[in-house]
Design an enzyme around this catalytic site. Structure first.
Site, PDB file in Angstrom:
ATOM      1  N   HIS A  45       0.756  -1.187   0.022  1.00  0.00           N
ATOM      2  CA  HIS A  45       0.157   0.031  -0.072  1.00  0.00           C
ATOM      3  C   HIS A  45       0.905   1.296   0.046  1.00  0.00           C
ATOM      4  O   HIS A  45       0.484   2.285   0.514  1.00  0.00           O
ATOM      5  CB  HIS A  45      -0.801  -0.097   1.295  1.00  0.00           C
ATOM      6  CG  HIS A  45      -2.069  -1.172   1.340  1.00  0.00           C
ATOM      7  ND1 HIS A  45      -2.530  -1.480   0.296  1.00  0.00           N
ATOM      8  CD2 HIS A  45      -2.240  -1.942   2.228  1.00  0.00           C
ATOM      9  CE1 HIS A  45      -3.435  -2.400   0.554  1.00  0.00           C
ATOM     10  NE2 HIS A  45      -3.006  -2.806   1.747  1.00  0.00           N
ATOM     11  N   GLU A 147      -3.863 -10.144  10.169  1.00  0.00           N
ATOM     12  CA  GLU A 147      -4.801  -9.130   9.723  1.00  0.00           C
ATOM     13  C   GLU A 147      -6.315  -9.516   9.620  1.00  0.00           C
ATOM     14  O   GLU A 147      -6.932  -8.745   9.148  1.00  0.00           O
ATOM     15  CB  GLU A 147      -4.279  -8.457   8.505  1.00  0.00           C
ATOM     16  CG  GLU A 147      -2.774  -7.943   8.416  1.00  0.00           C
ATOM     17  CD  GLU A 147      -2.370  -7.525   6.968  1.00  0.00           C
ATOM     18  OE1 GLU A 147      -2.664  -6.251   6.870  1.00  0.00           O
ATOM     19  OE2 GLU A 147      -2.055  -8.005   6.063  1.00  0.00           O
ATOM     20  N   ASP A 173      -6.652  -3.458   9.153  1.00  0.00           N
ATOM     21  CA  ASP A 173      -7.203  -4.550   8.494  1.00  0.00           C
ATOM     22  C   ASP A 173      -7.816  -5.515   9.620  1.00  0.00           C
ATOM     23  O   ASP A 173      -9.116  -6.033   9.388  1.00  0.00           O
ATOM     24  CB  ASP A 173      -6.420  -5.342   7.525  1.00  0.00           C
ATOM     25  CG  ASP A 173      -6.423  -4.882   6.144  1.00  0.00           C
ATOM     26  OD1 ASP A 173      -7.211  -4.519   5.786  1.00  0.00           O
ATOM     27  OD2 ASP A 173      -4.908  -5.074   5.672  1.00  0.00           O
TER      28      ASP A 173
END
Length: 253
Positions: A45, A147, A173
């Site tokens: 990300h 996560e 997450d």
């Protein structure tokens, strides 16, 4: 305590890190060297850092005198191998739900006979002085990210996998997966709190308990929960905040 024991103790507490999304190696070197204990290039990300050759960013972090990690885009051996061949000291592998995925990540980070990593670290600027496979296997760190609810349920078994050097929590997450607000997840200090379960699993297996904070305030809460490797801030947010504070201070005078 033996030298090996001392090294293991040091590896269980890596302190405060910087999350890298910027792709200018000069900025990365300057920010990573500002007092952080390590820095991690985010290929999942990380905006512009994803989908590019990040050898220059890894080199910039190491030139700043701190360990360089890479969060690879996914749990795939070619991505893990490429990051390590580029000179990374370790990898952070996202979305690991169980033992088999953890074993796959750990194997991809080590050479045979322990793992499946192919020898060819020629993309690193240090390729002229490549560590022997045995030394590389001993020094590399493989951290797997918990996560999801499934990963949390299996965290004790995941932390016990040979070759897993730590569990790294992605609280955003994980909070989504558990149906919680991220602030509530991070602030929960109860004995059975999700993050406390991760820390206990890491301590029981003598591995790093890592987490992404994204703010100084969350970093303090994570440290209080027992995490020993915390990504306190990301570089671009830090630069923007610092610039804003400098501009406001200058105008105030």
């Amino acid at each position: 305590m033996t030298g090996t024991d001392q090294d293991a103790g040091a590896r269980r507490d890596l302190g405060t890190g910087l999350w890298v999304g910027c792709t200018d190696s000069r900025v990365v070197r300057a920010t990573a060297g500002a007092g952080f204990d390590w820095a991690c290039v985010d290929e999942q990300h990380g905006g512009a850092a994803g989908g590019r050759d990040n050898t220059d960013l890894i080199s910039a972090v190491r030139a700043a005198g701190v360990p360089a990690f890479v969060r690879v885009a996914w749990n795939r051996p070619e991505l893990i191998g490429r990051a390590l061949d580029s000179g990374a000291d370790g990898v952070v592998v996202p979305m690991v739900d169980g033992v088999e995925q953890a074993r796959a990540a750990a194997a991809a980070a080590r050479y045979a006979p322990r793992g499946t990593r192919s020898f060819g670290p020629v993309r690193s600027v240090d390729a002229v002085a490549v560590a022997a496979p045995e030394r590389a296997d001993a020094e590399v760190l493989c951290l797997v990210m918990v996560e999801t609810a499934r990963g949390l349920a299996a965290v004790d078994d995941i932390a016990a996998v040979d070759g897993v050097d730590g569990v790294f929590v992605g609280p955003f997450d994980l909070s989504l997966a558990l149906g919680l607000d991220v602030a509530a997840l991070v602030a929960d200090g109860g004995a059975d709190a999700p993050l406390r379960r991760v820390v206990r699993a890491c301590r029981a297996n003598g591995v790093l308990a890592g987490a992404y904070a994204g703010s100084v305030e969350r970093a303090a809460l994570l440290r209080a929960s027992g995490f020993t490797m915390i990504a306190a801030v990301d570089d671009l947010t830090m630069i923007a905040r610092s610039a804003g504070e400098a501009a406001a201070a200058a105008k105030a005078r």
